[in-house]
Write a protein that holds these residues in place. Structure first.
Motif, mmCIF file in Angstrom:
data_model
loop_
_atom_site.group_PDB
_atom_site.id
_atom_site.type_symbol
_atom_site.label_atom_id
_atom_site.label_comp_id
_atom_site.label_asym_id
_atom_site.label_seq_id
_atom_site.Cartn_x
_atom_site.Cartn_y
_atom_site.Cartn_z
ATOM 1 N N ARG A 1 0.828 -1.195 0.000
ATOM 2 C CA ARG A 1 0.000 0.000 0.000
ATOM 3 C C ARG A 1 0.866 1.250 0.000
ATOM 4 O O ARG A 1 0.634 2.204 0.743
ATOM 5 C CB ARG A 1 -0.922 0.005 1.231
ATOM 6 N N PRO B 1 3.119 3.612 -2.832
ATOM 7 C CA PRO B 1 3.567 3.775 -4.219
ATOM 8 C C PRO B 1 5.078 3.889 -4.324
ATOM 9 O O PRO B 1 5.604 3.897 -5.428
ATOM 10 C CB PRO B 1 2.871 5.068 -4.662
ATOM 11 N N LYS C 1 -7.894 -7.851 -8.232
ATOM 12 C CA LYS C 1 -8.976 -7.588 -7.289
ATOM 13 C C LYS C 1 -8.459 -7.566 -5.846
ATOM 14 O O LYS C 1 -8.775 -6.666 -5.072
ATOM 15 C CB LYS C 1 -10.034 -8.693 -7.454
ATOM 16 N N ASN D 1 -6.496 -4.461 -5.166
ATOM 17 C CA ASN D 1 -7.407 -3.324 -4.993
ATOM 18 C C ASN D 1 -7.958 -3.289 -3.572
ATOM 19 O O ASN D 1 -7.983 -2.253 -2.920
ATOM 20 C CB ASN D 1 -8.595 -3.437 -5.952
ATOM 21 N N SER E 1 -5.748 -1.905 -0.941
ATOM 22 C CA SER E 1 -5.534 -0.461 -0.832
ATOM 23 C C SER E 1 -6.475 0.156 0.182
ATOM 24 O O SER E 1 -6.256 1.258 0.653
ATOM 25 C CB SER E 1 -5.713 0.197 -2.196
ATOM 26 N N ARG F 1 -0.054 4.122 -13.560
ATOM 27 C CA ARG F 1 -1.141 4.663 -12.736
ATOM 28 C C ARG F 1 -1.471 6.099 -13.131
ATOM 29 O O ARG F 1 -2.631 6.490 -13.205
ATOM 30 C CB ARG F 1 -0.735 4.615 -11.267
ATOM 31 N N ALA G 1 -5.746 3.815 -10.887
ATOM 32 C CA ALA G 1 -5.067 2.945 -9.935
ATOM 33 C C ALA G 1 -5.586 1.515 -9.931
ATOM 34 O O ALA G 1 -5.015 0.665 -9.258
ATOM 35 C CB ALA G 1 -5.190 3.532 -8.542
ATOM 36 N N SER G 2 -6.651 1.229 -10.678
ATOM 37 C CA SER G 2 -7.227 -0.114 -10.625
ATOM 38 C C SER G 2 -6.171 -1.149 -11.008
ATOM 39 O O SER G 2 -5.553 -1.081 -12.063
ATOM 40 C CB SER G 2 -8.423 -0.185 -11.582
ATOM 41 N N ASN G 3 -5.955 -2.132 -10.109
ATOM 42 C CA ASN G 3 -4.767 -2.964 -10.244
ATOM 43 C C ASN G 3 -4.800 -3.947 -11.400
ATOM 44 O O ASN G 3 -3.743 -4.370 -11.861
ATOM 45 C CB ASN G 3 -4.489 -3.698 -8.931
ATOM 46 N N ARG G 4 -5.981 -4.326 -11.876
ATOM 47 C CA ARG G 4 -6.002 -5.210 -13.044
ATOM 48 C C ARG G 4 -5.338 -4.511 -14.211
ATOM 49 O O ARG G 4 -4.543 -5.088 -14.942
ATOM 50 C CB ARG G 4 -7.445 -5.558 -13.406
#
Lengths: 343, 575
Positions: free
Chosen positions: A90, A92, A227, A230, A233, A283, A288-291
């Motif tokens: 969590r 960056p 997922k 995400n 986070s 990003r 920021a969506s991790n997929r």
């Protein structure tokens, strides 16, 4: 993934293909793009062979292609692991190097280089170049495991402790590596330095055959953690509350990242900044969506490393610059620009 | 149904929660109240399964919480916690969609999208869907997180919804709205547990209130049962008054302003400029802030003798008693029965009495009498400095002060008093034309009364808490025990011997209120309470004020003394 994110991925993929093809022709021996395509066509028996192409054929398939392939693999490994590690921590500013993977790998590699003549002659006779690769991989695994064990409290790893333990292990491994450079001979020192700054120069089809599964397997698995990352986070507690098995996710992400990064460090040395910068840039481009970030980091990581390798072998051709120097030289200003812009 | 049995939680030997048990049915809203660090959030984390209890079990719908499959549990239990930080630049819409993660594998279904839209509209964050979460204001972030929490369990009527301070960052409208949503969902079957700090919100929206203190469940019941001044004081150390809203039949809690004395706070800043303001103006300012301060409290804050404020209040209807102090006292017996009070820093004792002069030594200082009477007043006139007589109709009486201007003793006429005698005394005093008395500066420092360090008896003494005192009083009432209650100050010792009946516990103020005897104890000003039990089964409680001065002594009368006192017929005060 949103439409914008799909578009970004598509554009990056097209850029990657173009770059890869073009970079096949660049280097000490120049092959024009048209010839590259022609040669590939011939090799695949789609086009009829033309005469007098034995040398470019050899350069392309014995030297360039494995090198570009390695660049793609290592870049993808660094990019995806960087994204996954940032997600799990969590933070960056996290990267694979931060939890000790890279420094552990380089420490073991340096140990092997320094003591090769003394201790490892027998082993080295059997394993040859693979001894170094194997040693680096073991080093990465050991440090990652140590950091993970230190951070486990009441049966669950604490992310902050993990970062701090990584920093401590990094310092320790760095000190030992520094100590080794004093014991090394002049020749060994050159090898050590070059290796610690990273290079794709060691790429051969044999190497690729060993390393490719060790990278492709963990990287493709990591792509499925979008997922879970995400949910992370929101904080581990909320990921738990959303029904994620956070402890397992953490363990798997660390294992898979270690496998991918350890393998790439083992074959290409320490290449800094890619794991940090690539996910960050992805990003900034599309969210920021991790997929999306994982997929984007895979492509951008491969793209960046291919480009950096082209620069490293063309800038002072026929000599080569260490690729770690290129990524750091290019990466630092970009990173600082991002920091200032975000402020 | 949510069942909590003997829940204990311990971290590094610190017990954060002890023996908490309760159960809630479907459709109920439970509010947890308690001071900071009382264990509310710990309890919430145990209820959601994030913490594992050291002892005890949490069961949801008859099944232990830790035996649920995490994914199944996630569809029937959601929690909004205080920590709302999101590390990466997710948009509000993405955050809310995360609430649907337990419901889909890789991409959200149409239902998931519908639910997200519905809850976002409900929480008023639908227009923020594409904004980056961390760029939202605190209140907007809280609503986005609430929407995510609701989305998680939206279509499951058996859900457990845990909201830990869901309205801490919200404006008035959304504070109400969020609690109203929670209540509405409970009416659809949800079990709702929420932590709020505002007791009125708990009173308005909760069906049930549990008050925690130091990790223990102290009070548990409906808002009307639980939210009373005593409980609020016990849990929060805040003085409050409670009214019942006649329309909703829910309690309404009004909090009193907490006085903090500018003179006593911040030793680095001078308060000299405050002293130059005229007393009357300073007092008006003080009363504007807090109209409920008693005169002695005002005097303490304003740092003036209490007597000055009394005189300021009574205006023209006051006669001074200064030179004629000693000669007026023998006349008091002519008044018949009056309401006599004695006061010190911690308590006021009031009895309905007649003054009598002592048989032997008249009214010399330190008159003591052992005659079998129900009430006795011994006094040391050397400590009586001055007084005044109030002749305002309905408020007639005499009040006596020590040389610092502290009220030590007084009387007020009651229905059975002889008003003619009072008029005679007034006329006599007016003829004397006493001067206005002067008082020294009020000092709160102890002179030197090392009484608390110097035990009166050789018996073993133990310091006890106020809760034990409550218990002892309650037992005394139940057993009709014969008590000797003695309030003392520098000028007098005022005793009552008899039984007590009515106890009134206002939290910060504890009162015994019987027909002929009243005792009001201001608990915050009581510093130590000692209990000693002697071999003769005499049980003594001693109350000391903040300066270590004995203020109140209560003992049970041994049997011989009871026989002696039973012979007395009526109370009187010996002067």
């Amino acid at each position: 993934m949103s439409k914008k994110q799909h578009l970004i991925i598509t554009v990056l993929s097209i850029l990657l293909i173009i770059t890869a093809v073009v970079s096949l022709g660049l280097g000490a021996f120049y092959i024009p793009v048209g010839d590259v395509l022609q040669l590939i066509g011939e090799k695949m028996r789609l086009l009829s062979p033309t005469s007098d192409n034995a040398l470019p054929m050899d350069v392309l398939f014995v030297v360039r292609l494995p090198r570009v392939m390695l660049g793609l693999l290592v870049g993808a490994a660094l990019g995806v692991s960087g994204a996954a590690i940032q997600g799990i921590f969590r933070n960056p500013l996290a990267e694979p190097g931060l939890i000790g993977i890279s420094s552990g790998a380089s420490l073991f590699a340096v140990l092997i280089i320094a003591f090769e003549t003394l201790l490892f002659t027998k082993l080295s006779a059997y394993l040859g170049y693979y001894l170094l690769v194997f040693g680096a991989f073991v080093g990465a695994g050991l440090t990652a495991f140590a950091v993970y064990r230190i951070a486990v409290k009441d049966g669950r790893p604490n992310v902050t402790t993990m970062l701090l333990a990584g920093i401590a292990i990094n310092g320790f491994a760095g000190a030992l590596t520094g100590l080794m450079t004093y014991l090394a001979t002049e020749q060994q020192l050159r090898t050590i330095t070059f290796w610690m700054l990273g290079s794709l120069g060691g790429a051969t089809w044999d190497n690729i055959a060993v390393v490719a599964p060790c990278i492709i397997f963990p990287v493709s698995l990591l792509l499925f953690f979008g997922k879970q990352l995400n949910a992370f986070s929101l904080g581990e507690m909320h990921a738990d509350l959303l029904g994620m098995r956070t402890d397992k996710v953490k363990l798997w992400v660390v294992i898979l990242s270690t496998l991918a990064v350890g393998s790439s460090v083992a074959i290409a040395g320490v290449i800094g900044f890619v794991g940090l910068l690539v996910p960050h840039t992805v990003r900034l481009l599309g969210g920021a969506s991790n997929r999306y970030v994982l997929a984007g980091s895979l492509i951008l990581g491969a793209l960046v490393l291919t480009l950096a390798d082209v620069i490293s072998r063309t800038l002072i051709a026929p000599m080569e610059l260490p690729i770690g120097v290129i990524t750091a030289l290019l990466g630092t200003p970009v990173f600082i620009y991002i920091l200032i812009k975000e402020k | 149904m949510l069942r909590v049995e003997k829940l204990n939680y311990e971290v590094k030997g610190r017990k954060l929660l002890r023996d908490v048990s309760f159960q809630i049915r479907k459709g109920e809203v439970l509010a947890l109240l308690g001071a900071n660090g009382a264990g509310k959030s710990t309890l919430m984390k145990l209820l959601c399964g994030e913490y594992k209890p050291t002892n005890g079990v949490v069961t949801l719908h008859g099944k232990k919480l830790d035996s649920y499959d995490p994914r199944i549990l996630a569809r029937g239990r959601a929690m909004l916690s205080q920590q709302q930080h999101v590390s990466l630049a997710f948009t509000a819409g993405e955050i809310v969609m995360m609430g649907r993660y337990p419901h889909f594998k890789s991409s959200p279904s149409l239902t998931d999208k519908e639910v997200v839209n519905e809850v976002m509209a409900l929480c008023g964050v639908d227009t923020l869907a594409d904004r980056v979460f961390m760029s939202l204001s605190g209140g907007e972030q809280q609503r986005v997180q609430l929407a995510r929490t609701l989305a998680q369990v939206w279509e499951n009527p058996d859900s457990l919804l845990l909201l830990d301070e869901p309205i801490s960052a919200l404006d008035m409208h959304y504070q109400q709205k969020v609690l109203a949503i929670a209540k509405a969902l409970s009416r659809k079957g949800f079990i709702v547990v929420l932590v709020v700090h505002d007791v009125n919100f708990a009173a308005t929206y909760a069906d049930r209130v549990i008050m925690l203190k130091h990790g223990r469940k102290l009070f548990d019941g409906t808002p009307v049962e639980v939210l009373n001044p005593a409980n609020i004081y016990t849990v929060f150390s805040v003085e409050a008054s409670v009214e019942l809203n006649p329309r909703t039949l829910r309690p309404y809690i009004r909090l009193e302003e907490m006085p903090v004395d500018a003179f006593k706070i911040n030793s680095k800043l001078s308060t000299d400029h405050l002293k130059h303001v005229p007393l009357k103006q300073r007092r008006e300012q003080l009363l504007a802030q807090d109209p409920y301060l008693s005169i002695s409290e005002q005097a303490e804050v304003l740092r003036v003798p209490e007597a000055e404020l009394w005189m300021m209040d009574k205006g023209r209807h006051v006669n001074f008693i200064n030179q004629s102090l000693e000669s007026i006292i023998p006349k008091l017996s002519s008044l018949g029965e009056v309401s006599v009070y004695t006061r010190n820093a911690c308590c006021t004792q009031k009895t309905v009495q007649q003054y009598t002069t002592a048989m032997n030594d008249g009214y010399a200082p330190h008159i003591s009498t052992q005659s079998p009477i129900v009430n006795a007043l011994r006094h040391d006139l050397a400590e009586w400095h001055a007084g005044f007589l109030v002749k305002e109709v309905g408020d007639e009486g005499l009040h006596f002060f020590d040389d610092k201007g502290m009220l030590i003793h007084g009387l007020q006429l009651c229905d059975t008093s002889d008003r003619d005698a009072f008029c005679a005394i007034t006329a006599w005093l007016e003829a004397k034309q006493d001067e206005k008395p002067q008082f020294g500066p009020s000092s709160t420092a102890a002179k030197h009364h090392p009484q608390s360090n110097n035990p009166a008896s050789q018996n073993a003494k133990e310091e006890i808490g106020i809760n034990e005192v409550r218990k002892i009083f309650a037992e005394a009432v139940a057993n009709s025990a014969m008590l000797e209650i003695t309030t003392m100050n520098r000028g007098c010792v005022h005793s009552y011997i008899g039984t007590i009946k009515n106890l009134i516990d206002q939290g910060f103020r504890y009162m015994i209120k019987d027909d002929r005897m009243e005792l009001e104890l201001r608990l915050p000003l009581v510093e130590h309470i000692f209990r000693s039990v002697s071999s003769a089964e005499e049980d003594v409680l001693e109350f000391f004020d903040q300066h270590g001065v004995l203020a109140l002594r209560i003992s049970n009368r041994s049997k011989e003394k009871q026989i002696a006192t039973s012979r007395s017929v009526r109370g009187n005060v010996v002067i």
